[in-house]
Design a protein around this motif. Structure first.
Motif, short mmCIF file in Angstrom:
data_model
loop_
_atom_site.label_atom_id
_atom_site.label_comp_id
_atom_site.label_asym_id
_atom_site.label_seq_id
_atom_site.Cartn_x
_atom_site.Cartn_y
_atom_site.Cartn_z
N ASN A 1 13.16 -21.79 -4.21
CA ASN A 1 13.49 -21.37 -2.84
C ASN A 1 13.99 -22.52 -1.98
OD1 ASN A 1 10.83 -22.46 -2.84
ND2 ASN A 1 10.37 -21.44 -0.90
N ALA A 2 13.63 -23.75 -2.36
CA ALA A 2 14.07 -24.90 -1.56
C ALA A 2 15.56 -25.17 -1.69
CB ALA A 2 13.27 -26.14 -1.95
N VAL A 3 16.22 -24.60 -2.72
CA VAL A 3 17.67 -24.81 -2.85
C VAL A 3 18.44 -24.24 -1.66
CG1 VAL A 3 17.72 -24.94 -5.35
CG2 VAL A 3 17.91 -22.70 -4.24
N GLY A 4 17.77 -23.40 -0.87
CA GLY A 4 18.42 -22.87 0.33
C GLY A 4 18.82 -23.97 1.29
N CYS A 5 18.33 -25.19 1.09
CA CYS A 5 18.67 -26.31 1.97
C CYS A 5 20.16 -26.63 1.96
CB CYS A 5 17.86 -27.55 1.61
SG CYS A 5 18.21 -28.23 -0.03
N CYS A 6 20.86 -26.22 0.91
CA CYS A 6 22.30 -26.52 0.83
C CYS A 6 23.13 -25.51 1.63
CB CYS A 6 22.77 -26.56 -0.62
SG CYS A 6 22.83 -24.94 -1.42
N GLY A 7 22.50 -24.44 2.08
CA GLY A 7 23.22 -23.46 2.88
C GLY A 7 23.60 -22.19 2.16
N PRO B 1 31.11 -16.59 5.02
CA PRO B 1 31.67 -17.69 5.83
C PRO B 1 30.65 -18.71 6.27
CG PRO B 1 32.63 -15.60 6.51
CD PRO B 1 31.58 -15.27 5.50
N LEU B 2 29.40 -18.28 6.54
CA LEU B 2 28.37 -19.24 6.92
C LEU B 2 28.00 -20.16 5.76
CD1 LEU B 2 25.94 -17.14 9.17
CD2 LEU B 2 27.51 -18.96 9.87
N GLU B 3 28.05 -19.63 4.54
CA GLU B 3 27.79 -20.46 3.38
C GLU B 3 28.87 -21.54 3.25
OE1 GLU B 3 25.59 -17.97 -0.04
OE2 GLU B 3 27.54 -17.13 0.49
N ILE B 4 30.12 -21.13 3.45
CA ILE B 4 31.24 -22.07 3.39
C ILE B 4 31.07 -23.18 4.43
CG2 ILE B 4 33.72 -22.34 3.77
CD1 ILE B 4 33.24 -20.90 1.23
N GLU B 5 30.71 -22.77 5.64
CA GLU B 5 30.57 -23.75 6.72
C GLU B 5 29.42 -24.71 6.44
OE1 GLU B 5 30.61 -23.89 11.61
OE2 GLU B 5 30.39 -21.97 10.56
N MET B 6 28.32 -24.19 5.91
CA MET B 6 27.19 -25.06 5.57
C MET B 6 27.55 -26.05 4.47
SD MET B 6 24.31 -24.86 7.27
CE MET B 6 23.10 -25.45 6.07
N LEU B 7 28.25 -25.57 3.43
CA LEU B 7 28.62 -26.47 2.34
C LEU B 7 29.57 -27.57 2.81
CD1 LEU B 7 29.09 -24.20 -0.82
CD2 LEU B 7 27.13 -25.57 -0.12
#
Length: 306
Positions: free
Chosen positions: A115-121, A282-288
């Motif tokens: 679950n900590a992998v969520g840190c990448c967005g 799109p939020l995943e893209i922006e986080m990455l």
């Protein structure tokens, strides 16, 4: 009571308050030492917990579990696991053994890489089946896991790849001769995993197994940059995310192509690799974009038009 206690991912202080209270009152405390590692050693844990720890290696847990369970029906015994107790299937076996002996058990959970992998967005509910990537040898180069990666990607799901750890392993020669001589610890890096994945991609391409289907993402990031065509299958240009020492103060994240993952510098272990799904929010893209790598360096830059 048998207590299975998660230690989290960083250092000695990541144990929960509840977990620490249990550790302090148990008659014996075992530290599982082969499915993962913390950024600190056994001595630092002992100092913070105020308890001596008994190291439990693979042989102890999988072949001599009765030693751990001894008298656990009469006193409290703790079994400490980096991450969460059920992050590795072998710990379910310990619970089943305890249940068969009539020993009550309790689990105290903690953060794990799952679950900590969520840190990448990347959003956790968009992850598909997790896979493990093992060290190849001259005679053993498994590729079967790759079908699950392709299936995840075709379904628009991300794939978390858990990378191999070899602790207290014997060479074939020493194993045959019964010598208790162990090889130095090995921890697979994102670079090594990416190189093996690229070889699998090339092997499948040579066998004519790579479909060339493309699709278009019409969505845009909040900054308006258009998203380019993306492959449903895995190629050198597939977007991946490398993570190192997640949960530690020096954790590092890098987003780039599978090819770039072969050379990105993430430092010491432990590493994990994510192969992104065929489509992203799109939020995943922006986080990455916060973790993008340049073409010729490991420094971060904004991802423009993934």
């Amino acid at each position: 009571m048998l207590y299975l206690i998660g230690l989290g991912l960083g250092d000695a202080k990541d144990i929960t308050v509840k977990g620490l209270e249990v550790v302090k009152r148990c008659s014996r405390v075992y530290l599982e030492a082969y499915t993962s590692i913390l950024t600190v050693g056994k001595e630092a844990l002992e100092e913070f917990y105020g308890r001596k720890l008994i190291v439990a290696d693979r042989e102890e847990v999988e072949q001599k579990a009765d030693n751990i369970l001894e008298d656990a029906d009469l006193s409290d015994v703790a079994f400490l696991v980096v991450g969460d107790p059920f992050g590795a299937t072998t710990h379910s076996d310990l619970v089943l053994r305890a249940a068969k002996r009539g020993i009550p058990y309790r689990v105290i959970h903690n953060a794990s890489i799952m679950n900590a992998v969520g840190c990448c967005g990347l959003q956790l509910y968009k992850f598909g089946e997790t896979v493990s990537i093992v060290f190849w040898t001259d005679t053993w180069r498994p590729e079967s896991f790759f079908d699950r990666v392709k299936k995840n990607r075709q379904n628009g799901m991300h794939t978390l790849c858990l990378l191999d750890i070899k602790v207290k392993e014997q060479s074939l020669e020493n194993l045959i001769k019964g010598r208790k001589i162990y090889e130095p610890p090995q921890y697979m890096s994102v670079n090594q995993a990416a190189q093996q994945l690229l070889e699998i991609v090339q092997n499948q391409r040579m066998r004519g197994e790579e479909p060339g289907q493309l699709f278009h993402l019409n969505s845009k990031t909040s900054e308006g940059s258009a998203l380019q065509l993306q492959h449903q299958t895995i190629t050198e240009e597939t977007l991946c995310v490398g993570l190192a020492r997640v949960g530690a103060e020096d954790q590092k994240i890098a987003a780039g192509t599978l090819q770039q993952m072969c050379t990105v510098d993430l430092g010491g272990p432990l590493h994990s690799l994510i192969i992104t799904g065929g489509s992203m929010h799109p939020l995943e893209i922006e986080m990455l974009s916060l973790f993008s790598v340049l073409e010729d360096t490991s420094e971060s830059q904004s991802i423009d038009g993934l």
